[in-house]
Design a protein around this motif. Structure first.
Motif, PDB file in Angstrom:
ATOM      1  N   ALA A   1      -0.161   2.319  11.716  1.00  0.00           N
ATOM      2  CA  ALA A   1       1.142   2.813  12.167  1.00  0.00           C
ATOM      3  C   ALA A   1       2.234   1.947  11.560  1.00  0.00           C
ATOM      4  O   ALA A   1       2.926   1.200  12.254  1.00  0.00           O
ATOM      5  N   PRO A   2       2.402   2.032  10.251  1.00  0.00           N
ATOM      6  CA  PRO A   2       3.324   1.115   9.570  1.00  0.00           C
ATOM      7  C   PRO A   2       4.789   1.394   9.869  1.00  0.00           C
ATOM      8  O   PRO A   2       5.221   2.542   9.880  1.00  0.00           O
ATOM      9  N   ARG A   3       5.503   0.339  10.121  1.00  0.00           N
ATOM     10  CA  ARG A   3       6.950   0.423  10.276  1.00  0.00           C
ATOM     11  C   ARG A   3       7.650   0.068   8.960  1.00  0.00           C
ATOM     12  O   ARG A   3       8.743   0.566   8.690  1.00  0.00           O
ATOM     13  N   PHE A   4       7.000  -0.794   8.161  1.00  0.00           N
ATOM     14  CA  PHE A   4       7.639  -1.297   6.952  1.00  0.00           C
ATOM     15  C   PHE A   4       6.896  -0.923   5.669  1.00  0.00           C
ATOM     16  O   PHE A   4       7.499  -0.405   4.731  1.00  0.00           O
ATOM     17  N   ILE A   5       5.595  -1.196   5.602  1.00  0.00           N
ATOM     18  CA  ILE A   5       4.834  -1.024   4.364  1.00  0.00           C
ATOM     19  C   ILE A   5       3.738   0.008   4.566  1.00  0.00           C
ATOM     20  O   ILE A   5       2.916  -0.111   5.466  1.00  0.00           O
ATOM     21  N   GLU A   6       3.733   1.012   3.718  1.00  0.00           N
ATOM     22  CA  GLU A   6       2.764   2.096   3.793  1.00  0.00           C
ATOM     23  C   GLU A   6       1.785   1.992   2.625  1.00  0.00           C
ATOM     24  O   GLU A   6       2.181   1.773   1.481  1.00  0.00           O
ATOM     25  N   THR A   7       0.506   2.129   2.908  1.00  0.00           N
ATOM     26  CA  THR A   7      -0.514   2.127   1.864  1.00  0.00           C
ATOM     27  C   THR A   7      -0.723   3.539   1.335  1.00  0.00           C
ATOM     28  O   THR A   7      -0.901   4.476   2.122  1.00  0.00           O
ATOM     29  N   VAL A   8      -0.683   3.692   0.040  1.00  0.00           N
ATOM     30  CA  VAL A   8      -0.996   4.962  -0.602  1.00  0.00           C
ATOM     31  C   VAL A   8      -2.385   4.786  -1.205  1.00  0.00           C
ATOM     32  O   VAL A   8      -2.544   4.102  -2.225  1.00  0.00           O
ATOM     33  N   ARG A   9      -3.373   5.335  -0.573  1.00  0.00           N
ATOM     34  CA  ARG A   9      -4.762   5.067  -0.936  1.00  0.00           C
ATOM     35  C   ARG A   9      -5.044   5.363  -2.402  1.00  0.00           C
ATOM     36  O   ARG A   9      -4.676   6.411  -2.924  1.00  0.00           O
ATOM     37  N   GLY A  10      -5.702   4.386  -3.034  1.00  0.00           N
ATOM     38  CA  GLY A  10      -6.076   4.549  -4.429  1.00  0.00           C
ATOM     39  C   GLY A  10      -4.948   4.322  -5.407  1.00  0.00           C
ATOM     40  O   GLY A  10      -5.157   4.395  -6.624  1.00  0.00           O
ATOM     41  N   VAL A  11      -3.743   4.056  -4.904  1.00  0.00           N
ATOM     42  CA  VAL A  11      -2.583   3.883  -5.798  1.00  0.00           C
ATOM     43  C   VAL A  11      -1.921   2.534  -5.573  1.00  0.00           C
ATOM     44  O   VAL A  11      -1.881   1.688  -6.467  1.00  0.00           O
ATOM     45  N   GLY A  12      -1.352   2.330  -4.379  1.00  0.00           N
ATOM     46  CA  GLY A  12      -0.641   1.085  -4.131  1.00  0.00           C
ATOM     47  C   GLY A  12       0.104   1.110  -2.814  1.00  0.00           C
ATOM     48  O   GLY A  12      -0.414   1.592  -1.808  1.00  0.00           O
ATOM     49  N   TYR A  13       1.367   0.662  -2.844  1.00  0.00           N
ATOM     50  CA  TYR A  13       2.147   0.504  -1.615  1.00  0.00           C
ATOM     51  C   TYR A  13       3.576   0.989  -1.831  1.00  0.00           C
ATOM     52  O   TYR A  13       4.094   1.002  -2.944  1.00  0.00           O
ATOM     53  N   ARG A  14       4.220   1.380  -0.723  1.00  0.00           N
ATOM     54  CA  ARG A  14       5.627   1.737  -0.749  1.00  0.00           C
ATOM     55  C   ARG A  14       6.197   1.511   0.642  1.00  0.00           C
ATOM     56  O   ARG A  14       5.463   1.272   1.609  1.00  0.00           O
ATOM     57  N   LEU A  15       7.517   1.599   0.757  1.00  0.00           N
ATOM     58  CA  LEU A  15       8.148   1.477   2.054  1.00  0.00           C
ATOM     59  C   LEU A  15       7.772   2.660   2.936  1.00  0.00           C
ATOM     60  O   LEU A  15       7.701   3.797   2.467  1.00  0.00           O
ATOM     61  N   ALA A  16       7.552   2.380   4.214  1.00  0.00           N
ATOM     62  CA  ALA A  16       7.260   3.449   5.160  1.00  0.00           C
ATOM     63  C   ALA A  16       8.493   4.327   5.342  1.00  0.00           C
ATOM     64  O   ALA A  16       9.625   3.912   5.083  1.00  0.00           O
ATOM     65  N   ASP A  17       8.265   5.527   5.805  1.00  0.00           N
ATOM     66  CA  ASP A  17       9.346   6.470   6.056  1.00  0.00           C
ATOM     67  C   ASP A  17      10.337   5.851   7.044  1.00  0.00           C
ATOM     68  O   ASP A  17       9.943   5.316   8.083  1.00  0.00           O
ATOM     69  N   ALA A  18      11.608   5.953   6.748  1.00  0.00           N
ATOM     70  CA  ALA A  18      12.630   5.376   7.615  1.00  0.00           C
ATOM     71  C   ALA A  18      12.617   5.987   9.014  1.00  0.00           C
ATOM     72  O   ALA A  18      13.015   5.351   9.976  1.00  0.00           O
ATOM     73  N   ARG A  19      12.125   7.183   9.128  1.00  0.00           N
ATOM     74  CA  ARG A  19      12.110   7.839  10.438  1.00  0.00           C
ATOM     75  C   ARG A  19      11.140   7.181  11.402  1.00  0.00           C
ATOM     76  O   ARG A  19      11.240   7.359  12.606  1.00  0.00           O
TER      77      ARG A  19
END
Length: 283
Positions: free
Chosen positions: A259-277
């Motif tokens: 349940a990421p608030r800040f960092i989201e894992t994109v499986r098999g690719v990498g990471y990005r910021l979690a949705d601001a919502r």
């Protein structure tokens, strides 16, 4: 160059680069001290983990080399204790070349891991790459340690949170209550400061700068190595190192993978910021 350290040693002056070597083998200790001295550091060498911890506390080095197999306290425990009070860049050195040892070292708080026997030129290149990444903090333009930045008082947290999204002019990047400032090397969550290692800070900064763009593990591994080229060999160990640093970063940010608030894992690719919502759902 000094050959020993003690809690009673006089603090190093604010000018020049400072390094600490923690190594029980006298020949390797002298070699490391020579490499660092040639690279422009004032070097303080220690033969035990306890002496090394005292040396880091006393001299506040930019970089610390740390052997794993030390008498008394091993290198893993030394790294953990150093991380409790210092953000020095820790390069762990060991004859152990198993992946589990590398991961244990990084998990204990090391920023980099180099197996023995090592090539002096490679060690110096890694240190110079680290220094290129840290014009602030770590070093000022004159080569001396940058003054420590003081976090804003907790009483100002509500005002800071309200202005976070519009704080770009002050050098801050903000997302869901998380803020980071590259120039002042500060990070906070909902107004409370978060202490990060240099590698953790670099990972978070890269993701914050990328916003919702996915940053691959390869790109983050190159960032940690100080290799700003678009190409470069990235091993499985390099990717695992990114994963370990990311796990430590998430723990400090209290940001669970599920349940990421800040960092989201994109499986098999990498990471990005979690949705601001997500921020509104968790507050």
């Amino acid at each position: 160059m000094s050959t020993g350290s003690s809690p009673s040693a006089a603090p190093t002056q604010a000018s020049g680069r400072v390094a600490v070597v923690i190594e029980d083998d006298a020949d390797i200790r002298n070699l490391l001290s020579a490499i660092l001295t040639q690279a422009g550091f004032t070097c303080h060498a220690s033969g035990t983990g306890a002496e090394g911890i005292d040396a880091v506390r006393t001299h506040q080095p930019i970089v610390t080399t740390l052997d794993i197999s030390l008498p008394g306290i091993d290198g893993f425990e030394v790294a953990r204790q150093i991380r409790a009070f210092s953000s020095t860049y820790i390069i762990m050195l060991s004859a152990r070349d198993e992946e589990i040892d590398t991961l244990m070292g990084l998990d204990a708080g090391a920023d980099d891991y180099l197996t023995k026997p090592f090539r002096p030129r490679e060690l110096r290149a890694r240190i110079e790459a680290m220094l290129r990444r840290y014009h602030l903090p770590g070093l000022t333009e004159s080569g001396g340690p940058a003054p420590a930045a003081t976090p804003a008082p907790a009483a100002a947290s509500s005002a800071r949170a309200a202005a976070a999204e519009d704080d770009d002019e002050a050098g801050w990047l903000a997302h869901n209550g998380l803020r980071i400032n590259e120039e002042m090397w500060l990070c906070d969550v909902d107004g409370s400061p978060v202490e990060l290692t240099r590698s953790e800070f670099d990972l978070l900064l890269a993701i914050m700068q990328g916003a919702r763009r996915v940053i691959s593990k390869d790109a983050l591994a190159l960032e940690l190595r100080g290799d700003y080229a678009t190409t470069g060999y990235v091993s499985d160990s390099d990717k695992r190192a990114v994963e370990v640093h990311m796990a430590n970063l998430r723990r400090k940010l209290n940001d669970p993978v599920g349940a990421p608030r800040f960092i989201e894992t994109v499986r098999g690719v990498g990471y990005r910021l979690a949705d601001a919502r997500r921020s509104t759902a968790r507050r």
